[in-house]
Scaffold this active site. Structure first.
Site, PDB file in Angstrom:
ATOM      1  N   PHE A 214       0.868  -1.179   0.000  1.00 22.70           N
ATOM      2  CA  PHE A 214       0.000   0.000   0.000  1.00 22.70           C
ATOM      3  C   PHE A 214       0.910   1.237   0.000  1.00 22.70           C
ATOM      4  O   PHE A 214       2.028   1.197   0.504  1.00 22.70           O
ATOM      5  CB  PHE A 214      -0.918  -0.030   1.227  1.00 22.70           C
TER       6      PHE A 214
ATOM      7  N   ASP B 243       6.595  -2.966   8.571  1.00 20.87           N
ATOM      8  CA  ASP B 243       5.230  -2.533   8.286  1.00 20.87           C
ATOM      9  C   ASP B 243       4.358  -3.778   8.446  1.00 20.87           C
ATOM     10  O   ASP B 243       4.221  -4.593   7.534  1.00 20.87           O
ATOM     11  CB  ASP B 243       5.123  -1.937   6.884  1.00 20.87           C
TER      12      ASP B 243
ATOM     13  N   HIS C  76      -0.585  -5.717   7.982  1.00 22.40           N
ATOM     14  CA  HIS C  76      -1.407  -6.888   7.624  1.00 22.40           C
ATOM     15  C   HIS C  76      -1.227  -8.044   8.613  1.00 22.40           C
ATOM     16  O   HIS C  76      -1.784  -9.112   8.381  1.00 22.40           O
ATOM     17  CB  HIS C  76      -0.974  -7.436   6.245  1.00 22.40           C
TER      18      HIS C  76
ATOM     19  N   GLN D  26      -7.225   0.061  10.212  1.00 27.75           N
ATOM     20  CA  GLN D  26      -8.133   0.631   9.214  1.00 27.75           C
ATOM     21  C   GLN D  26      -9.283  -0.351   8.983  1.00 27.75           C
ATOM     22  O   GLN D  26      -9.195  -1.533   9.324  1.00 27.75           O
ATOM     23  CB  GLN D  26      -7.273   0.930   7.966  1.00 27.75           C
TER      24      GLN D  26
ATOM     25  N   LYS E  87      -8.868  -4.144   8.041  1.00 35.22           N
ATOM     26  CA  LYS E  87      -7.837  -4.973   8.666  1.00 35.22           C
ATOM     27  C   LYS E  87      -8.453  -6.026   9.601  1.00 35.22           C
ATOM     28  O   LYS E  87      -9.604  -5.890  10.014  1.00 35.22           O
ATOM     29  CB  LYS E  87      -6.846  -4.093   9.441  1.00 35.22           C
TER      30      LYS E  87
ATOM     31  N   ARG F 256       4.648  16.247  25.353  1.00 33.67           N
ATOM     32  CA  ARG F 256       4.565  16.195  26.824  1.00 33.67           C
ATOM     33  C   ARG F 256       5.505  15.124  27.376  1.00 33.67           C
ATOM     34  O   ARG F 256       5.927  14.223  26.653  1.00 33.67           O
ATOM     35  CB  ARG F 256       3.142  15.873  27.282  1.00 33.67           C
TER      36      ARG F 256
ATOM     37  N   TYR G 100       0.678  21.388  30.611  1.00 35.23           N
ATOM     38  CA  TYR G 100       1.000  22.508  29.725  1.00 35.23           C
ATOM     39  C   TYR G 100       2.501  22.711  29.571  1.00 35.23           C
ATOM     40  O   TYR G 100       2.946  23.789  29.190  1.00 35.23           O
ATOM     41  CB  TYR G 100       0.289  23.780  30.201  1.00 35.23           C
TER      42      TYR G 100
ATOM     43  N   ARG H  52      -2.984  11.282  18.884  1.00 35.37           N
ATOM     44  CA  ARG H  52      -3.596  10.364  19.832  1.00 35.37           C
ATOM     45  C   ARG H  52      -4.814   9.623  19.269  1.00 35.37           C
ATOM     46  O   ARG H  52      -5.656  10.195  18.587  1.00 35.37           O
ATOM     47  CB  ARG H  52      -4.017  11.100  21.113  1.00 35.37           C
TER      48      ARG H  52
HETATM   49  C1  PLP Z   1       0.935  -2.364   4.127  1.00 32.41           C
HETATM   50  C2  PLP Z   1       0.212  -1.164   4.665  1.00 32.41           C
HETATM   51  N1  PLP Z   1       0.907  -0.201   5.280  1.00 32.41           N
HETATM   52  C3  PLP Z   1       0.325   0.884   5.789  1.00 32.41           C
HETATM   53  C4  PLP Z   1      -1.032   1.060   5.693  1.00 32.41           C
HETATM   54  C5  PLP Z   1      -1.628   2.324   6.201  1.00 32.41           C
HETATM   55  O1  PLP Z   1      -2.492   2.145   7.249  1.00 32.41           O
HETATM   56  P1  PLP Z   1      -3.696   3.158   7.538  1.00 32.41           P
HETATM   57  O2  PLP Z   1      -4.729   2.954   6.482  1.00 32.41           O
HETATM   58  O3  PLP Z   1      -4.136   2.777   8.911  1.00 32.41           O
HETATM   59  O4  PLP Z   1      -3.140   4.547   7.495  1.00 32.41           O
HETATM   60  C6  PLP Z   1      -1.817   0.072   5.070  1.00 32.41           C
HETATM   61  C7  PLP Z   1      -3.271   0.122   4.904  1.00 32.41           C
HETATM   62  O5  PLP Z   1      -4.158   0.619   5.122  1.00 32.41           O
HETATM   63  C8  PLP Z   1      -1.169  -1.065   4.535  1.00 32.41           C
HETATM   64  O6  PLP Z   1      -1.881  -2.027   3.912  1.00 32.41           O
END
Ligand code: PLP
Length: 388
Positions: A84, A155, A158, A181, A184, A213, A220, A230
């Site tokens: 992605f 990353d 998945h 997301q 997922k 912080r 503050y 967050r």
């Molecule tokens: C391999 C990969 N990396 C990063 C992301 C980004 O995640 P997000 O959509 O939560 O920003 C995604 C998919 O959504 C992804 O499939």
């Protein structure tokens, strides 16, 4: 033919409702609700990591990881040519240069040999993606990273619960990034988390996402240039419930993959994604394959499967570097013949297919078989066959 009983996604139950209601009736809906910290602890523990730092999605977590490692202008970061966009755009967003390398012929994952070939004096990090939940070869990648002094940012968007020789995804480098997301295997509409075993990285990340912080200091007083990434308490509430359901859903999906592969074992037109022997658990986010037939195109296969009611995606329309974005943004592209071939012949089934009951999986196998052989399920007649 009877329509396929494929579950919808996302799924929720009484537990999500209970936790969401507890947030709704509390005076804190934001990231300071105790459920957010509770989710971070539980997710990190489930991935054998000491720290979890949540954020509002899995794109900003990648950007955060890169910037905390001081990666920026003049630096190169090696990424797979198939992922992605966020895997690469995060590198560009911090001002560094993504270097696209090929994936293996049937792994769907970055090829460690190609990583080694792409390293220059500017290379600072590599971002392996565990495509569809099946992990990249983390032993080979760790060895290369150690030899060349590179950071590894996994990353693991998945790969919730995926495991390599008993060790969970996200814990092989300085940090691992997950996405929650909507599609997922654990989802809250949006959401993300970094996990790490590095105390200093964790402290800096936690401060960064919370406008600089320091834990235990005045609300503050701000000690570093941070921002507000967050996660809300609503996201954390949903994710705590989803985390509880993850093991049983992984088991269900794993059983479905096993059954589909058994039932379709004689279909030579499909080469499924490799199953690394070192993997002791797989999230099964996607069931991926390459489709190669002398008579039926991948697109005809996809159209026939979809027409029969089986959700299927005909892969990404291009490699990452073929995106219009990288006609403008700086990047370096290593030879990627495999990645370009996948764009033409790969496909995947989303995980909700794998959550179906056994009878439905058997019907799905018949749909796949008929489509692969170019036969309509109703009539057995040839369908969408490529001529000449
Ligand atoms: C391999 C990969 N990396 C990063 C992301 C980004 O995640 P997000 O959509 O939560 O920003 C995604 C998919 O959504 C992804 O499939």
């Amino acid at each position: 033919m009877k329509s396929l009983n494929i579950p919808s996604w996302p799924q929720s139950g009484a537990r999500e409702e209970e936790l969401l209601r507890s947030v709704l009736h509390s005076p804190q809906w934001g990231g300071f609700h105790p459920l957010v910290g509770e989710f971070e602890r539980q997710f990190a523990a489930a991935h054998h990591a000491n720290h979890g730092i949540s954020a509002f999605n899995g794109t900003v977590t990648l950007e955060l990881a890169l910037s905390l490692l001081g990666i920026g202008a003049g630096d190169e970061v090696i990424v797979p040519a198939i992922s992605f966009i966020s895997t690469a755009s995060a590198v560009s967003r911090v001002g560094a240069t993504p270097v696209f390398v090929d994936i293996g012929p049937t792994s769907f994952n970055i090829d460690p040999e190609q990583i080694a070939k792409a390293i220059t004096s500017r290379t600072k990090a590599v971002i392996p993606v565990h495509f569809g939940g099946t992990m990249a070869d983390m032993e080979a990648i760790n060895a290369i990273a150690d030899e060349h002094g590179l950071w590894i940012i996994e990353d693991a968007a998945h790969a919730h619960g995926s495991e390599w020789k008993g060790k969970r995804a996200g814990g092989f480098g300085i940090t691992g990034s997950f996405s929650f997301q909507n599609g997922k295997v654990m989802c809250a509409g949006e959401g993300g988390i970094l996990i790490t075993n590095d105390d200093d990285f964790a402290t800096r990340a936690r401060s960064f996402v919370n406008v600089g912080r320091k834990a235990g200091e005045s609300f503050y007083s701000h000690y570093r240039l941070g921002t507000n990434f967050r996660m809300t308490a609503f996201q954390a509430a949903v994710l705590l419930a989803q985390l509880e359901r993850l093991p049983e859903q992984i088991a269900r999906r794993t059983a479905s993959v096993g059954l589909l592969k058994r039932l379709l074992g004689d279909i030579e037109e499909i080469v499924w994604q490799d199953e690394p022997a070192a993997m002791t658990q797989n999230s099964r986010y996607l069931m991926c394959g390459r489709f190669r037939s002398k008579t039926v195109t991948r697109d005809a296969f996809h159209a026939a499967v979809t027409a029969a009611g089986l959700p299927c995606t005909p892969f990404y329309p291009h490699t990452l570097y073929q995106n219009p974005l990288y006609a403008q943004e700086e990047c370096r592209v290593m030879p990627c013949p495999n990645s370009e071939a996948y764009v033409r012949d790969a496909f995947w089934f989303p995980h909700r297919v794998l959550l179906a009951d056994e009878e439905t999986i058997q019907q799905a196998a018949e749909v796949v078989r008929a489509a692969a052989l170019g036969q309509s399920q109703e009539t057995g007649a040839e369908l969408n066959v490529r001529r000449g």
